[in-house]
Design an enzyme around this catalytic site. Structure first.
Site, short mmCIF file in Angstrom:
data_model
loop_
_atom_site.label_atom_id
_atom_site.label_comp_id
_atom_site.label_asym_id
_atom_site.label_seq_id
_atom_site.Cartn_x
_atom_site.Cartn_y
_atom_site.Cartn_z
N LYS A 80 62.71 41.18 31.53
CA LYS A 80 63.14 40.84 32.91
C LYS A 80 62.66 41.86 33.65
O LYS A 80 62.29 43.27 33.12
CB LYS A 80 64.78 40.90 32.79
CG LYS A 80 65.44 40.67 34.13
CD LYS A 80 66.11 38.98 33.58
CE LYS A 80 66.92 38.14 35.05
NZ LYS A 80 67.16 36.92 34.19
N GLY A 180 81.44 32.78 44.12
CA GLY A 180 79.78 32.24 43.97
C GLY A 180 79.07 31.02 44.19
O GLY A 180 79.14 30.32 43.46
N VAL A 181 79.07 30.86 45.66
CA VAL A 181 78.77 29.34 46.34
C VAL A 181 76.91 29.64 46.17
O VAL A 181 77.02 29.48 47.42
CB VAL A 181 79.24 28.25 46.88
CG1 VAL A 181 79.96 27.66 45.97
CG2 VAL A 181 80.23 29.60 47.95
N ALA A 185 74.91 27.78 42.09
CA ALA A 185 77.19 27.19 42.00
C ALA A 185 76.70 26.46 43.20
O ALA A 185 77.75 25.25 43.05
CB ALA A 185 77.66 28.14 42.67
N1 LIG Z 1 68.72 31.43 39.69
C1 LIG Z 1 69.15 30.75 38.26
O1 LIG Z 1 68.27 29.80 38.01
C2 LIG Z 1 69.72 31.24 37.58
C3 LIG Z 1 70.92 31.95 37.85
N2 LIG Z 1 71.95 32.62 36.62
C4 LIG Z 1 72.20 33.93 37.49
O2 LIG Z 1 73.11 32.89 38.06
C5 LIG Z 1 73.92 33.99 39.45
C6 LIG Z 1 73.65 33.43 40.69
O3 LIG Z 1 72.91 32.85 40.25
P1 LIG Z 1 72.05 32.77 42.05
O4 LIG Z 1 72.77 31.53 42.45
O5 LIG Z 1 70.47 32.08 41.91
O6 LIG Z 1 71.89 33.69 42.73
P2 LIG Z 1 72.09 33.56 44.34
O7 LIG Z 1 72.22 34.89 44.84
O8 LIG Z 1 72.05 32.65 45.00
O9 LIG Z 1 74.09 33.59 44.61
C7 LIG Z 1 74.87 34.83 44.17
C8 LIG Z 1 76.18 34.14 45.37
O10 LIG Z 1 77.26 35.20 44.65
C9 LIG Z 1 77.78 35.74 46.17
N3 LIG Z 1 78.14 36.65 46.05
C10 LIG Z 1 77.57 37.58 45.51
N4 LIG Z 1 78.46 38.95 45.11
C11 LIG Z 1 80.19 38.02 45.33
C12 LIG Z 1 81.76 38.81 44.73
N5 LIG Z 1 81.89 39.84 45.13
N6 LIG Z 1 82.82 37.44 44.86
C13 LIG Z 1 81.98 36.34 45.67
N7 LIG Z 1 80.71 35.93 45.93
C14 LIG Z 1 79.97 37.14 45.72
C15 LIG Z 1 76.23 35.97 47.29
O11 LIG Z 1 77.21 36.31 47.93
C16 LIG Z 1 76.03 34.37 46.52
O12 LIG Z 1 76.15 33.03 47.66
C17 LIG Z 1 73.58 35.39 38.97
O13 LIG Z 1 74.47 36.48 37.89
C18 LIG Z 1 72.13 35.22 37.84
O14 LIG Z 1 71.88 35.81 37.25
C19 LIG Z 1 70.98 32.67 35.51
C20 LIG Z 1 70.21 31.96 34.96
C21 LIG Z 1 69.46 31.19 35.88
C1 LIG Z 2 63.71 31.22 35.02
C2 LIG Z 2 64.61 32.15 35.09
C3 LIG Z 2 66.01 31.73 35.70
C4 LIG Z 2 64.94 33.00 33.89
C5 LIG Z 2 65.58 33.85 33.88
O1 LIG Z 2 66.09 35.23 34.26
C6 LIG Z 2 67.19 33.91 34.02
O2 LIG Z 2 67.61 32.77 32.73
O3 LIG Z 2 68.05 34.36 34.01
#
Ligand SMILES: NC(=O)C1=CN([C@@H]2O[C@H](COP(=O)(O)OP(=O)(O)OC[C@H]3O[C@@H](n4cnc5c(N)ncnc54)[C@H](O)[C@@H]3O)[C@@H](O)[C@H]2O)C=CC1
Ligand SMILES: CC(C)CC(=O)C(=O)O
Length: 367
Positions: A80, A180-181, A185
């Protein structure tokens, strides 16, 4: 933190610090384990409070990727990157080009993709400098943004967890609290809404909340109130460490199933929720949809093939529950066992000598 002591404890292979003064790049690449193949894991850009916090995050997330990739059945190791900076203000083209060159220098030992704070557009810039990047634009024949794939995998895994807790995998009428949306989400909520679940959402970003309220009829609550709402399922989809001493006593959900990485603050929190009878779908098993999707690019991206593999997250979660029952252990430990058994099996099967172009014997042949 005593770095080598920590790396030795969890058996990390490599930690790299990448600095480029002109562009302001400060990146930390952590490679945990490459037994199964090159390390694949996303790049997170975040405003860390200290360098130590950034290093810790990179290390923890890299190790999580080793387990995630192994449990998902991918022939990939875990790594990572974290970039220190504000993704809304500090990004520039030169930064991602410089980062791309550092990745290229690793000659395929590490392959990157998106994570929190980075986008498909950023990956496209990295691609100008290296082939070792995935999640780039579909225009390049690639898979694009991994979030919808991650969301679909979480949806499938949540159904398997519901079956375990409630005896049926239908989510119709279930009350689901989503923390978190954001990118993942939003798509998860769409699947849940389509199946007839009732959503309670929160986010620190008011626009993200408003979108979920308008499009999915979700009820909104303040960020601090999400843990204690009356619900069947809690879906953590923001950041890590949110299952902890403060939040556990508030939980009313029977199931925890969400996309966030490193949901348990410490392993003992996994023991506590297990004793409370909460069905926990381990984070790195349920959120593997994104990495499964981007990994498919390495074979020439085929969406149908990738989605078929993502569907299997349902079976992978069932497998974890079966190991937990068989061995009388919490599900987070069962997931580790699933991943570790695969890595060990492959490590042993590779112990037989195989001649390849880089071996010392190849040099002798040329004499
Ligand atoms: N994007 C992906 O394909 C993957 C994401 N993840 C994990 O899933 C999680 C979400 O990822 P994404 O949707 O890509 O990120 P993102 O940044 O688009 O969404 C996260 C959301 O959580 C909100 N947030 C942050 N702190 C908060 C709090 N204290 N209370 C409520 N809401 C809060 C943010 O404002 C944001 O809208 C992360 O932990 C990420 O590492 C894991 C695997 C793959
Ligand atoms: C393609 C990514 C979403 C891979 C990754 O870093 C994860 O699954 O956390």
């Amino acid at each position: 933190m005593e770095l080598f002591k920590y790396m030795e404890k969890y058996d990390y292979e490599q930690l790299l610090f990448c600095q480029d003064k002109e562009s302001g790049l400060k990146a930390i690449i952590a490679i945990h384990d490459t037994t199964l193949g090159p390390a694949l894991g996303g790049t997170r850009m975040w405003m860390y409070n200290s360098e130590e916090e950034a290093i810790e995050d990179a290390l923890r997330l890299a190790r999580g990727m080793t387990y995630k990739n192994a449990a998902a059945g991918l022939n990939l190791g875990g790594g990572k990157t974290v970039i220190i900076g504000d993704p809304r203000k500090d990004k520039n083209e030169a930064m991602f080009r410089a980062f791309g060159r550092f990745i290229q220098g690793l000659n395929g030992r590490y392959i990157t993709a998106e994570d929190v704070g980075t986008t498909v557009a950023d990956m496209d810039i990295i691609y100008q400098e290296t082939d070792y990047v995935t999640g780039i634009s579909p225009e390049f024949g690639s898979s694009g943004n991994p979030s919808p794939a991650t969301a679909y995998g979480v949806y499938r895994g949540m159904k398997a967890a519901a079956k375990e807790a409630f005896g049926s995998d239908s989510l119709e009428g279930k009350v689901i609290a989503v923390q978190g949306v954001g990118n993942v989400a939003y798509h998860l909520c769409r699947h849940l809404h389509e199946e007839g679940a009732q959503l309670i959402v929160t986010d620190i970003n008011k626009e993200a909340v408003q979108r979920a309220v308008e499009e999915f009829g979700a009820k909104a609550v303040d960020p601090n109130d999400i843990y204690g709402v009356d619900c069947d399922i809690f879906a953590p989809c923001a950041l890590g460490g949110i299952i902890n001493d403060q939040t556990i006593p508030q939980l009313k959900a029977k199931v925890i199933a969400g996309s966030a990485n490193n949901q348990l603050k410490e392993p003992r929190h996994g023991d506590i929720i297990h004793e409370m009878g909460i069905v926990y779908a381990p984070d790195y098993v349920i959120n593997a949809g994104g990495v499964i999707n981007v990994a498919d690019e390495l074979y020439g991206y085929n969406r149908e093939r990738a989605m078929k593999k993502i569907e299997q997250i349902y079976d992978n979660i069932e497998k974890v529950f079966a190991i937990a029952k068989r061995d009388g252990i919490p599900t987070y430990q069962a997931a580790d066992r699933l991943a570790e058994e695969r890595i060990e099996t492959m490590r042993k099967s590779r112990s037989q000598f195989l001649q390849n172009g880089h071996h010392i014997l190849s040099r002798r042949r040329g004499r």
